[in-house]
Design a protein around this motif. Sequence first.
Motif, PDB file in Angstrom:
ATOM      1  N   VAL A  93       0.711  -1.340   0.075  1.00 44.80           N
ATOM      2  CA  VAL A  93       0.019   0.038   0.075  1.00 44.80           C
ATOM      3  C   VAL A  93       0.839   1.259   0.009  1.00 44.80           C
ATOM      4  CG1 VAL A  93      -1.733   1.262   1.236  1.00 44.80           C
ATOM      5  CG2 VAL A  93      -1.725  -1.192   1.421  1.00 44.80           C
ATOM      6  N   LEU A  94       0.443   2.332  -0.733  1.00 41.88           N
ATOM      7  CA  LEU A  94       1.219   3.599  -0.639  1.00 41.88           C
ATOM      8  C   LEU A  94      -0.038   4.559  -0.384  1.00 41.88           C
ATOM      9  CD1 LEU A  94       3.371   5.804  -1.063  1.00 41.88           C
ATOM     10  CD2 LEU A  94       2.971   5.361  -3.603  1.00 41.88           C
ATOM     11  N   ILE A  95       0.133   5.540   0.472  1.00 49.48           N
ATOM     12  CA  ILE A  95      -0.821   6.430   0.845  1.00 49.48           C
ATOM     13  C   ILE A  95      -0.163   7.899   0.683  1.00 49.48           C
ATOM     14  CG2 ILE A  95      -2.314   7.494   2.672  1.00 49.48           C
ATOM     15  CD1 ILE A  95      -2.233   4.758   3.974  1.00 49.48           C
ATOM     16  N   LEU A  96      -0.717   8.412  -0.346  1.00 52.93           N
ATOM     17  CA  LEU A  96      -0.078   9.865  -0.828  1.00 52.93           C
ATOM     18  C   LEU A  96      -0.660  10.739  -0.163  1.00 52.93           C
ATOM     19  CD1 LEU A  96       0.265   9.466  -4.653  1.00 52.93           C
ATOM     20  CD2 LEU A  96       2.273   9.412  -2.906  1.00 52.93           C
ATOM     21  N   ALA A 106      -1.793  -5.791   5.268  1.00 52.99           N
ATOM     22  CA  ALA A 106      -0.968  -5.287   4.045  1.00 52.99           C
ATOM     23  C   ALA A 106       0.827  -6.073   4.336  1.00 52.99           C
ATOM     24  CB  ALA A 106      -0.823  -4.113   3.856  1.00 52.99           C
ATOM     25  N   ARG A 107       1.407  -6.340   3.268  1.00 44.29           N
ATOM     26  CA  ARG A 107       2.719  -6.823   3.400  1.00 44.29           C
ATOM     27  C   ARG A 107       3.640  -5.577   3.795  1.00 44.29           C
ATOM     28  NH1 ARG A 107       4.597 -10.006  -1.788  1.00 44.29           N
ATOM     29  NH2 ARG A 107       3.842  -8.102  -2.788  1.00 44.29           N
ATOM     30  N   SER A 108       3.038  -4.264   3.100  1.00 41.17           N
ATOM     31  CA  SER A 108       3.813  -3.129   3.439  1.00 41.17           C
ATOM     32  C   SER A 108       2.841  -1.924   3.218  1.00 41.17           C
ATOM     33  CB  SER A 108       5.024  -3.053   2.534  1.00 41.17           C
ATOM     34  OG  SER A 108       4.576  -2.734   1.148  1.00 41.17           O
ATOM     35  N   VAL A 109       3.333  -1.188   4.026  1.00 39.22           N
ATOM     36  CA  VAL A 109       2.361   0.169   3.852  1.00 39.22           C
ATOM     37  C   VAL A 109       3.414   1.483   4.162  1.00 39.22           C
ATOM     38  CG1 VAL A 109       0.593   1.616   5.164  1.00 39.22           C
ATOM     39  CG2 VAL A 109       0.536  -0.738   5.020  1.00 39.22           C
ATOM     40  N   ALA A 110       3.213   2.189   3.022  1.00 40.30           N
ATOM     41  CA  ALA A 110       4.173   3.488   3.149  1.00 40.30           C
ATOM     42  C   ALA A 110       3.146   4.805   2.931  1.00 40.30           C
ATOM     43  CB  ALA A 110       5.133   3.549   1.828  1.00 40.30           C
ATOM     44  N   GLY A 111       3.592   5.602   3.466  1.00 43.62           N
ATOM     45  CA  GLY A 111       2.904   7.106   3.414  1.00 43.62           C
ATOM     46  C   GLY A 111       3.741   8.240   3.343  1.00 43.62           C
ATOM     47  N   THR A 112       3.191   9.227   2.497  1.00 38.99           N
ATOM     48  CA  THR A 112       3.824  10.503   2.500  1.00 38.99           C
ATOM     49  C   THR A 112       3.399  11.740   3.270  1.00 38.99           C
ATOM     50  OG1 THR A 112       2.833  11.655   0.445  1.00 38.99           O
ATOM     51  CG2 THR A 112       4.424   9.578   0.034  1.00 38.99           C
TER      52      THR A 112
END
Length: 290
Positions: A3-6, A23-29
Amino acid sequence: MDVLILGAGFSGAAIARRLLTEARSVAGTTRSPERQQGLADIGLEALIYYGETISPALRAVMARTTHLVQSIAPGKAGDPLMRPGMPDVSSLMPNLRWVAYLSTVGVYGDHKGAWVTEDAPLDPVSTRSRERVEAEEAWLETGRSTGIPVAVLRLSGIYGPGRNGFVNLANGTARRLVKPGQVFNRIRVEDIAGAVAFLSEKGMGGVFNVTDDEPAPPQDVVLEAARLMGVTPPPEIAFETAELSPMARTFYGENKRVSNAKLRAAGYTFLHPDYRQSLHQMWNEDCWKV
């Protein structure tokens, strides 16, 4: 899923917390270095992104992303991933399988208190809502052209732990503005996260109102929060005499009742379907300050 959360702000962080267990991975900006550390503390891979140049680190995250949540407001230049000269989404995110675009019920404009569904005509009043309409259309067209499901979530007024009537009463900023006939819908931030999780799991695209069951006058919500706190509510202020910022005044220029029937029919069950239940839960569980 990756997951990417912009734009991992108030809503984005709630979405991240909801998806971290699945999720396997969660990134956020974020735009803020201070905020970056806070996001890292809850388990995100936190990245700085100003909505312009994509750093090598963010590009690497995009390359693995399967589920994207776009929460960055478009602004005059448009959505950050849809601006002229940007690589297309498919090349940035070759593994992408699903997108959520977080929009606003402001795209409907003023319907003079009538109920609106996702099929209602769009007549945005404010510049920011007109920009949202353009961004919605760009993302939906991306979905049509790529075959990737794109869910546009039109959100009502967002509140939750740390951002609510109790906080406003406690810090002295609560006001009971009265404009006869005026109603607003609201949505608990946990239900935004829940709707994203539900739609992503189903791989569903389309437009959905993410809003509570009970559009209500804003002064009634303040009164209920004061009742639960056991404090004297602030006095009523007539809208005509109130000092408001231009942005706040545009909110009161839009009067509508927003239906969540489509999302319910899809199978989503709201955790906090109305402001009374929601305020009661926050107060009883003492989570309103968090």
